[in-house]
Design a protein around this motif. Structure first.
Motif, short mmCIF file in Angstrom:
data_model
loop_
_atom_site.label_atom_id
_atom_site.label_comp_id
_atom_site.label_asym_id
_atom_site.label_seq_id
_atom_site.Cartn_x
_atom_site.Cartn_y
_atom_site.Cartn_z
N MET A 180 20.53 46.84 21.27
CA MET A 180 21.19 47.76 22.21
C MET A 180 20.27 48.10 23.38
O MET A 180 19.17 48.60 23.20
CB MET A 180 21.58 49.04 21.48
N GLY A 181 20.71 47.79 24.59
CA GLY A 181 19.94 48.14 25.79
C GLY A 181 18.79 47.21 26.08
O GLY A 181 18.02 47.43 27.02
N MET A 182 18.64 46.13 25.29
CA MET A 182 17.53 45.19 25.49
C MET A 182 17.93 44.16 26.55
O MET A 182 19.06 43.66 26.54
CB MET A 182 17.19 44.51 24.17
N ARG A 183 17.02 43.83 27.46
CA ARG A 183 17.30 42.84 28.50
C ARG A 183 16.89 41.45 28.00
O ARG A 183 15.71 41.19 27.76
CB ARG A 183 16.56 43.18 29.79
N MET A 184 17.90 40.58 27.84
CA MET A 184 17.65 39.25 27.29
C MET A 184 18.11 38.18 28.27
O MET A 184 18.91 38.44 29.16
CB MET A 184 18.43 39.11 25.96
N ASP A 185 17.62 36.95 28.05
CA ASP A 185 18.11 35.84 28.85
C ASP A 185 19.10 35.01 28.02
O ASP A 185 19.38 35.32 26.87
CB ASP A 185 16.96 34.98 29.40
N ARG A 186 19.62 33.98 28.63
CA ARG A 186 20.66 33.17 27.99
C ARG A 186 20.15 32.53 26.68
O ARG A 186 20.85 32.50 25.68
CB ARG A 186 21.12 32.10 28.98
N GLU A 187 18.94 32.02 26.73
CA GLU A 187 18.38 31.35 25.55
C GLU A 187 18.26 32.31 24.36
O GLU A 187 18.53 31.95 23.21
CB GLU A 187 17.00 30.76 25.90
N GLN A 188 17.88 33.54 24.63
CA GLN A 188 17.72 34.53 23.56
C GLN A 188 19.07 34.97 23.00
O GLN A 188 19.20 35.22 21.80
CB GLN A 188 16.93 35.73 24.08
N THR A 189 20.09 35.03 23.85
CA THR A 189 21.40 35.40 23.34
C THR A 189 21.95 34.31 22.42
O THR A 189 22.65 34.59 21.47
CB THR A 189 22.40 35.67 24.49
N VAL A 190 21.58 33.05 22.72
CA VAL A 190 21.96 31.95 21.82
C VAL A 190 21.25 32.11 20.47
O VAL A 190 21.87 31.99 19.42
CB VAL A 190 21.62 30.58 22.45
N LEU A 191 19.95 32.41 20.49
CA LEU A 191 19.20 32.62 19.25
C LEU A 191 19.78 33.78 18.45
O LEU A 191 19.89 33.73 17.22
CB LEU A 191 17.72 32.88 19.55
N PHE A 192 20.17 34.84 19.17
CA PHE A 192 20.79 36.01 18.53
C PHE A 192 22.08 35.60 17.85
O PHE A 192 22.34 35.97 16.69
CB PHE A 192 21.05 37.10 19.57
N SER A 193 22.90 34.83 18.55
CA SER A 193 24.20 34.38 18.00
C SER A 193 24.00 33.50 16.78
O SER A 193 24.67 33.65 15.75
CB SER A 193 25.00 33.63 19.07
N LEU A 194 23.02 32.59 16.87
CA LEU A 194 22.75 31.69 15.75
C LEU A 194 22.28 32.46 14.52
O LEU A 194 22.65 32.15 13.38
CB LEU A 194 21.70 30.65 16.15
N SER A 195 21.45 33.48 14.74
CA SER A 195 20.92 34.25 13.60
C SER A 195 22.02 35.05 12.91
O SER A 195 21.88 35.45 11.77
CB SER A 195 19.80 35.18 14.06
N HIS A 196 23.12 35.28 13.63
CA HIS A 196 24.26 35.99 13.04
C HIS A 196 25.34 35.04 12.56
O HIS A 196 26.48 35.44 12.31
CB HIS A 196 24.83 37.01 14.03
N GLY A 197 24.99 33.75 12.47
CA GLY A 197 25.90 32.78 11.87
C GLY A 197 26.87 32.10 12.80
O GLY A 197 27.74 31.35 12.36
N ALA A 198 26.72 32.35 14.11
CA ALA A 198 27.65 31.70 15.07
C ALA A 198 27.28 30.23 15.24
O ALA A 198 26.13 29.83 15.06
CB ALA A 198 27.59 32.42 16.41
N LYS A 199 28.31 29.44 15.59
CA LYS A 199 28.07 28.04 15.93
C LYS A 199 28.17 27.92 17.44
O LYS A 199 29.20 28.21 18.03
CB LYS A 199 29.10 27.15 15.24
N VAL A 200 27.08 27.53 18.05
CA VAL A 200 27.03 27.46 19.51
C VAL A 200 27.02 26.00 19.95
O VAL A 200 26.19 25.21 19.52
CB VAL A 200 25.76 28.18 20.05
N ASP A 201 28.01 25.64 20.78
CA ASP A 201 28.08 24.26 21.28
C ASP A 201 27.36 24.14 22.63
O ASP A 201 27.33 25.08 23.40
CB ASP A 201 29.54 23.86 21.44
#
Length: 201
Positions: A180-201
């Motif tokens: 919450m409130g953390m400034r992230m870039d695109r690559e980190q949001t992908v890592l965040f999504s992957l760690s929560h079980g999302a499949k990113v194409d």
């Protein structure tokens, strides 16, 4: 005021000595004790401290340039407005130390224990925190851009307003802290999504 230059010490107890305002240049200290010592406003440059004990020592206002503190203990030490420029701090333990007003400029802080450290609004850009333990640390509004946080532990760290854009965050467990409130870039949001079980194409 004293100056030690190109000296080597092994197993020496400096804890009882007044080392305030001293200058250390290219010295090596191996398994020496500075426990509960007075090292206020001491300066070190190109020194090596290996497995040294700084527990309870006062390093307020001290300045360290390109020095190495490897596997040292700073438990309960006071590092108030201390400055570390391009220092190697690998494996050192800062649990319970006072780091208010500290300045850290670049350097290698890999494998350090910084649990519950207070690093609010700190400029921590480009610092290497590889596999560092930052669990419970207060990093609110800190600048961690381009830092290396690979495999760092950030469980329950406070990251509101923290800027991690450009930081390496591979193998960080994003499920253990709030973004919450953390400034992230695109690559980190992908890592965040992957760690929560999302499949990113």
């Amino acid at each position: 005021m004293f100056q030690y230059s190109n000296q080597k010490y092994t197993g020496v107890n400096f804890g009882t000595q007044d080392l305030r305002y001293g200058e250390l240049i290219s010295c090596t200290f191996h398994r020496c004790s500075f426990s509960n010592g007075s090292l206020e406003e001491i300066t070190s440059s190109n020194c090596r401290f290996i497995e040294c004990d700084f527990r309870g020592a006062s390093l307020n206002g001290s300045i360290h340039k390109e020095s190495a503190f490897e596997n040292c203990s700073f438990n309960g030490a006071s590092l108030f407005v201390a400055k570390f420029e391009e220092c190697k701090m690998t494996g050192s333990d800062f649990s319970g130390s006072n780091m208010d007003g500290i300045t850290i400029y670049q350097g290698d802080w890999s494998y350090t224990n910084l649990r519950h450290a207070r690093l609010v609004r700190q400029d921590l850009r480009a610092i290497k925190f590889f596999e560092a333990d930052l669990s419970g640390a207060n990093l609110e509004k800190a600048d961690l851009r381009n830092a290396d946080l690979t495999m760092a532990l950030l469980a329950k760290a406070k990251l509101q307003g923290t800027d991690v854009r450009g930081a390496k965050m591979e193998s960080v467990d994003f499920k253990t802290f709030s973004i919450m409130g953390m400034r992230m870039d695109r690559e980190q949001t992908v890592l965040f999504s992957l760690s929560h079980g999302a499949k990113v194409d």
